[in-house]
Design a protein around this motif. Structure first.
Motif, PDB file in Angstrom:
ATOM      1  N   ILE A 190       0.845  -1.203   0.000  1.00 55.55           N
ATOM      2  CA  ILE A 190       0.000   0.000   0.000  1.00 55.55           C
ATOM      3  C   ILE A 190       0.875   1.246   0.000  1.00 55.55           C
ATOM      4  O   ILE A 190       0.619   2.222  -0.718  1.00 55.55           O
ATOM      5  N   SER A 191       1.946   1.217   0.792  1.00 57.00           N
ATOM      6  CA  SER A 191       2.866   2.360   0.845  1.00 57.00           C
ATOM      7  C   SER A 191       3.472   2.644  -0.523  1.00 57.00           C
ATOM      8  O   SER A 191       3.554   3.801  -0.956  1.00 57.00           O
TER       9      SER A 191
ATOM     10  N   ARG B  36       0.875   4.190  -2.836  1.00 53.39           N
ATOM     11  CA  ARG B  36       0.665   5.607  -2.507  1.00 53.39           C
ATOM     12  C   ARG B  36       1.777   6.486  -3.078  1.00 53.39           C
ATOM     13  O   ARG B  36       1.523   7.601  -3.545  1.00 53.39           O
ATOM     14  N   GLU B  37       3.011   5.981  -3.025  1.00 54.71           N
ATOM     15  CA  GLU B  37       4.127   6.755  -3.577  1.00 54.71           C
ATOM     16  C   GLU B  37       3.924   7.039  -5.061  1.00 54.71           C
ATOM     17  O   GLU B  37       4.424   8.043  -5.584  1.00 54.71           O
TER      18      GLU B  37
ATOM     19  N   GLU C 129      -0.439   8.973  -5.177  1.00 53.33           N
ATOM     20  CA  GLU C 129      -0.908  10.051  -4.313  1.00 53.33           C
ATOM     21  C   GLU C 129      -0.122  11.346  -4.535  1.00 53.33           C
ATOM     22  O   GLU C 129       1.111  11.322  -4.544  1.00 53.33           O
TER      23      GLU C 129
ATOM     24  N   THR D 279       1.571  11.847  -0.061  1.00 51.35           N
ATOM     25  CA  THR D 279       1.489  10.549   0.616  1.00 51.35           C
ATOM     26  C   THR D 279       1.140  10.685   2.099  1.00 51.35           C
ATOM     27  O   THR D 279       0.612   9.745   2.696  1.00 51.35           O
TER      28      THR D 279
ATOM     29  N   PRO E  79      -3.198  11.106   2.011  1.00 48.96           N
ATOM     30  CA  PRO E  79      -3.668  10.415   0.804  1.00 48.96           C
ATOM     31  C   PRO E  79      -5.120  10.721   0.449  1.00 48.96           C
ATOM     32  O   PRO E  79      -5.988  10.741   1.326  1.00 48.96           O
TER      33      PRO E  79
ATOM     34  N   TYR F 212      -6.538   9.035  -2.381  1.00 47.47           N
ATOM     35  CA  TYR F 212      -7.082   7.852  -3.045  1.00 47.47           C
ATOM     36  C   TYR F 212      -7.222   6.668  -2.081  1.00 47.47           C
ATOM     37  O   TYR F 212      -8.316   6.150  -1.889  1.00 47.47           O
ATOM     38  N   ILE F 213      -6.104   6.229  -1.528  1.00 50.06           N
ATOM     39  CA  ILE F 213      -6.137   5.053  -0.653  1.00 50.06           C
ATOM     40  C   ILE F 213      -6.157   5.513   0.804  1.00 50.06           C
ATOM     41  O   ILE F 213      -5.170   6.033   1.321  1.00 50.06           O
ATOM     42  N   LYS F 214      -7.293   5.302   1.444  1.00 50.79           N
ATOM     43  CA  LYS F 214      -7.471   5.722   2.826  1.00 50.79           C
ATOM     44  C   LYS F 214      -7.191   4.563   3.781  1.00 50.79           C
ATOM     45  O   LYS F 214      -7.565   3.419   3.510  1.00 50.79           O
ATOM     46  N   THR F 215      -6.540   4.870   4.891  1.00 50.52           N
ATOM     47  CA  THR F 215      -6.353   3.889   5.946  1.00 50.52           C
ATOM     48  C   THR F 215      -7.557   3.916   6.875  1.00 50.52           C
ATOM     49  O   THR F 215      -7.957   4.987   7.335  1.00 50.52           O
TER      50      THR F 215
ATOM     51  N   TYR G  22      -7.972  -0.912   4.512  1.00 53.33           N
ATOM     52  CA  TYR G  22      -7.855   0.188   3.563  1.00 53.33           C
ATOM     53  C   TYR G  22      -9.098   0.301   2.692  1.00 53.33           C
ATOM     54  O   TYR G  22      -9.880  -0.645   2.548  1.00 53.33           O
TER      55      TYR G  22
END
Length: 231
Positions: free
Chosen positions: A199-200, A203-204, A207, A210, A213, A215-218, A224
């Motif tokens: 996921i990290s 995001r790099e 996003e 980062t 974010p 787009y990808i929410k925790t 996620y």
């Protein structure tokens, strides 16, 4: 149609064991005994899957995997190793491998993993649907490609499969365990850090920020969610 598997291992006993069981299961096999030979063969021939040992003379399996992915060789890779720590698994998967199996292994387990990897590859490759559009992110499932605001993004195969799975479940909260099961098709007991690392890396690449974010929410304590953004 017969599927061909390249076996890369410097232990002849392992090679013979894999050759016998794969051919009994209906696969055609080819063999490489070191990293350089594996690269030469993977560059020259189209294989359906590569079984790649980590500990190889000259050029190890991690380096081979990095090289092939940088050359845009998307052949599914099942990595073999005697190391079984979470960090080792992350290193193997992060280099672009599709799955990771520790030695010693049973032939039945190898065949099950191979079929799972090939099934995921076939399911994604056969998806000829139109582009998936989420905000400025465009995903092309049939080409294993994605762009952000028209800029082409570079992914490992597993990163793309994770992104695709999130995109086809956009707006839904997905647990780490569910992602491990559905994207890797395997139960990594307690190894949810593998998901966090991937996921990290996603995001790099997608996003704008980062640390915040879009787009990808925790979802704290659970997993996620890929936001269902409109353009």
């Amino acid at each position: 149609m017969t599927q061909t598997v390249l076996i890369v291992d410097d232990e002849e006993s392992i090679v013979k064991l894999l050759e016998f069981n794969l051919e009994q299961a209906g696969f055609t096999t080819d063999v490489a005994y070191d990293g350089l030979q594996a690269i030469e063969k993977a560059d020259r021939y189209d294989y359906d899957l590569i079984i790649l040992d980590v500990m190889l003379p000259g050029m190890d399996g991690i380096e081979v995997c990095h090289y092939l992915r940088n050359k845009q060789v998307l052949t599914p890779i099942l990595m073999l190793t005697a190391k079984d720590s979470v960090t080792d698994k992350i290193d193997g998967l992060d280099s672009g491998a599709d799955d990771y199996l520790t030695k010693p292994f049973s032939p039945k387990e190898v065949l099950a993993r191979i079929r799972a990897v090939l099934r995921r590859s076939s399911d994604l490759s056969s998806n000829q649907s139109n582009v998936i559009q989420i905000g400025k992110l465009s995903i092309y499932p049939d080409r294993y490609e994605a762009t952000m605001d028209g800029r082409e993004l570079a992914f490992t195969r597993k990163q793309f499969e994770l992104l695709y799975f999130l995109a086809t479940h956009k707006g839904k909260v997905l647990s780490r365990d569910q992602l491990l099961k559905d994207v890797w098709d395997y139960e990594f007991a307690g190894d949810t850090r593998i998901v966090d690392v991937h996921i990290s890396h996603l995001r790099e690449k997608i996003e704008p920020d980062t640390k915040n974010p879009a787009y990808i929410k925790t979802i704290r304590g659970f997993g996620y969610k890929l936001e269902d953004l409109t353009s």
